[in-house]
Design an enzyme around this catalytic site. Structure first.
Site, mmCIF file in Angstrom:
data_model
loop_
_atom_site.group_PDB
_atom_site.id
_atom_site.type_symbol
_atom_site.label_atom_id
_atom_site.label_comp_id
_atom_site.label_asym_id
_atom_site.label_seq_id
_atom_site.Cartn_x
_atom_site.Cartn_y
_atom_site.Cartn_z
ATOM 1 C CD GLU A 200 -2.806 -0.497 2.664
ATOM 2 O OE1 GLU A 200 -2.391 0.317 3.509
ATOM 3 O OE2 GLU A 200 -3.760 -1.251 2.849
ATOM 4 C CE LYS A 237 -5.807 0.644 18.326
ATOM 5 N NZ LYS A 237 -7.074 -0.063 18.082
ATOM 6 C CD GLU A 275 -7.185 0.013 12.304
ATOM 7 O OE1 GLU A 275 -7.480 -0.959 13.021
ATOM 8 O OE2 GLU A 275 -6.108 0.131 11.719
ATOM 9 C CG ASN A 290 -10.245 -4.278 14.400
ATOM 10 O OD1 ASN A 290 -9.447 -4.980 13.787
ATOM 11 N ND2 ASN A 290 -9.965 -3.043 14.750
ATOM 12 N NE ARG A 292 -10.221 -6.782 18.809
ATOM 13 C CZ ARG A 292 -9.421 -6.428 17.811
ATOM 14 N NH1 ARG A 292 -9.372 -7.155 16.709
ATOM 15 N NH2 ARG A 292 -8.670 -5.344 17.892
HETATM 16 C C1 MV4 Z 1 -1.044 2.462 7.679
HETATM 17 C C2 MV4 Z 1 -0.519 3.710 8.054
HETATM 18 C C3 MV4 Z 1 -0.174 4.580 7.062
HETATM 19 N N1 MV4 Z 1 -0.333 4.237 5.770
HETATM 20 N N2 MV4 Z 1 -1.183 2.170 6.386
HETATM 21 C C4 MV4 Z 1 -1.156 0.394 11.965
HETATM 22 C C5 MV4 Z 1 -2.091 -0.623 12.515
HETATM 23 C C6 MV4 Z 1 -2.881 -1.145 11.371
HETATM 24 N N3 MV4 Z 1 -4.222 -1.359 11.736
HETATM 25 C C7 MV4 Z 1 -2.770 -0.109 10.310
HETATM 26 N N4 MV4 Z 1 -1.702 0.768 10.716
HETATM 27 C C8 MV4 Z 1 -1.288 1.772 9.894
HETATM 28 N N5 MV4 Z 1 -1.422 1.535 8.568
HETATM 29 C C9 MV4 Z 1 -0.831 3.055 5.467
HETATM 30 N N6 MV4 Z 1 -0.980 2.741 4.171
HETATM 31 C C10 MV4 Z 1 -0.400 3.975 9.413
HETATM 32 C C11 MV4 Z 1 -0.754 3.005 10.334
HETATM 33 C C12 MV4 Z 1 -0.607 3.325 11.727
HETATM 34 C C13 MV4 Z 1 0.662 3.560 12.307
HETATM 35 C C14 MV4 Z 1 1.837 3.470 11.581
HETATM 36 C C15 MV4 Z 1 3.078 3.697 12.183
HETATM 37 C C16 MV4 Z 1 3.144 4.015 13.543
HETATM 38 C C17 MV4 Z 1 1.987 4.093 14.288
HETATM 39 C C18 MV4 Z 1 0.740 3.862 13.684
HETATM 40 C C19 MV4 Z 1 -0.422 3.984 14.427
HETATM 41 C C20 MV4 Z 1 -1.644 3.755 13.850
HETATM 42 C C21 MV4 Z 1 -1.735 3.440 12.501
#
Ligand code: MV4
Length: 448
Positions: A200, A237, A275, A290, A292
């Site tokens: 992505e 988190k 999300e 999610n 759940r």
């Molecule tokens: C991302 C993103 C930025 N760009 N995808 C982290 C958990 C998962 N559910 C999805 N996540 C992310 N996906 C793209 N294409 C940013 C996050 C992200 C994150 C990334 C680095 C450090 C902390 C983060 C906290 C929440 C989400």
């Protein structure tokens, strides 16, 4: 309504489910491992069945043992909580085959959302924006370099079977791509039994905002607003809140209605969370769903007044929602701090005995915890001691309450994340609502 509910979980969420069942007048069955003989969920449930030795693979993840416990206690529904079997489509199928209601969505929708690539496709079809990306890539990844170049760097490699940050790798330049794909594939294979990965576009300064949904079996779906979960470290988190300081009621309505429509389009039922990552321009993109109840559900309960666990039980019993979007209103602000038995600098687990545990009390403070004086945090399970949740008429009051609640929390015997929470709550940027997924990078430059 159900005659009896078995809780296939432990810790604070097992207690939380017992609270809901007691209020609904439904008897409960606890299951427990040998390590949890003295646990509060065992004490407060009406019946309890030991299902195996301490390792979760032999107890809380042991499907035959859980189902047997349900059979011998004549249980007609199972609540899986979060973690363990909560997102196992197979477990939901086994429950169904045994004539036991699984308190959650259908196995089909759990399976679909468990495959992040499938989930993205379904959401795209429903008109929900997704980040530009590829479908699943096959080793030896001959097409990956040109696809990534087309998307534009930085990109992020994700495991299709992953979620919650597991099996993810940020790739800043083309020469790192091949190694990243290889590592992500191997991580995914050993963690999830599937090495499927996809690419992505990576959004560097992003906020993690998730919408809570409730859906009945008659096609009625509502959203309960959002939770801001950007303050994370290594995808764990630390603090969650509702509403998000970035959200306007206009954007909430737009994303909320989109999420509701998308949930309906996949025949979603029960509670779920969609999300999103939101960039600095207010563009939002679906990340994952999610299927759940989530750890951070209390902040939504505090601002909506809706008991999400009771709703899950009612909806699984095929009752209708009984209210519509216009009946849902949001009041004030709620924060949740996860108090873990960890070193606040290194985040290494700090298991051991809580020689003293005194949770905070008072107006606007809620503590979801299964800990007590002399409770032992074992290395077998996760290291959460308590969730402290505060409510205030506005964000400032909620923050001030959280600060005093943390000051009045006593945990002796293990190290905890409380000092880190205090540092965050006293931070100028946090107080002004200037938070992003990079918030903690300034203090912990070596982590992601
Ligand atoms: C991302 C993103 C930025 N760009 N995808 C982290 C958990 C998962 N559910 C999805 N996540 C992310 N996906 C793209 N294409 C940013 C996050 C992200 C994150 C990334 C680095 C450090 C902390 C983060 C906290 C929440 C989400």
């Amino acid at each position: 309504m159900f005659r009896k509910i078995l809780i296939a979980n432990r810790g604070e969420i097992a207690l939380r489910i017992i609270c809901a069942c007691k209020e609904l007048g439904i008897p409960t069955v606890a299951v427990y491992s040998q390590a949890d003989q003295n646990a509060l969920h065992v004490r407060f449930a009406d019946e309890a069945v030991c299902i195996g030795p301490p390792p979760s693979s032999e107890s809380y993840l042991n499907i035959p043992a859980v189902i047997s416990a349900a059979e011998v206690t004549n249980t007609d529904a199972i609540h899986p909580g979060y973690g363990f079997l909560a997102e196992s489509a197979y477990f939901a199928e086994v429950c169904e085959a045994c004539g036991i209601a699984f308190i959650g969505p259908s196995p089909e929708v759990i399976r679909m959302m468990g495959d992040k690539d499938e989930a993205r496709k379904a959401m795209q079809e429903a008109g929900v924006p997704i980040v530009p990306g590829t479908g699943k890539l096959k080793s030896p990844f001959s097409s990956a370099a040109s696809l990534a170049a087309e998307i534009g760097y930085p990109v992020i490699v994700k495991a299709a079977a992953g979620g919650g940050g597991k099996g993810m790798r940020i790739v800043r330049a083309p020469e790192e791509l091949a190694d990243s794909l290889e590592i992500a594939q191997n991580e995914a294979l050993s963690a999830f039994g599937s090495g499927d990965v996809y690419i992505e576009k990576y959004l560097p300064v992003a906020r993690h905002i998730e919408f809570q949904l409730l859906a009945d079996h008659q096609g009625n779906v509502v959203h309960l607003g959002e939770r801001e979960c950007s303050i994370q470290r290594r995808y764990q988190k630390l603090i969650e809140e509702s509403p998000s300081p970035y959200m306007t009621s206009e954007l909430r309505n737009t994303i909320g209605q989109l999420a509701v429509r998308a949930a309906r389009s996949v025949n979603y039922t029960n509670a779920g969370t969609m999300e999103f990552v939101v960039d600095d321009q207010g563009h939002y993109y679906f990340m994952e769903m999610n299927t759940r109840i989530q750890v951070e559900h209390p902040v939504t309960e505090m601002v909506t007044g809706i008991d999400l666990i009771k709703e899950q039980i009612r909806l699984a019993a095929r009752e209708g929602l009984g209210y519509s979007q216009k009946d849902i209103s949001f009041r004030g602000n709620a924060l949740e701090c996860r108090i873990n038995a960890e070193c606040p600098e290194t985040f290494y687990p700090s298991p051991g005995k809580l020689n003293t545990f005194h949770p905070p009390v008072g107006i606007g403070v809620r503590v979801d915890s299964a800990a007590y004086n002399e409770y032992v945090i074992t290395p077998h399970y996760d290291s959460m001691i308590a969730k402290i949740i505060t409510w205030g008429k506005n964000r400032k009051e909620s923050i001030d309450r959280m600060k005093r609640a943390l000051d009045m929390t006593v945990v002796e015997g293990v190290r905890t994340t409380i000092p880190l929470h205090q540092r965050i709550l006293n931070d100028e940027d946090f107080q002004a609502g200037r938070i992003s997924t990079r918030f903690l990078e300034r203090w912990f430059p070596n982590s992601k």
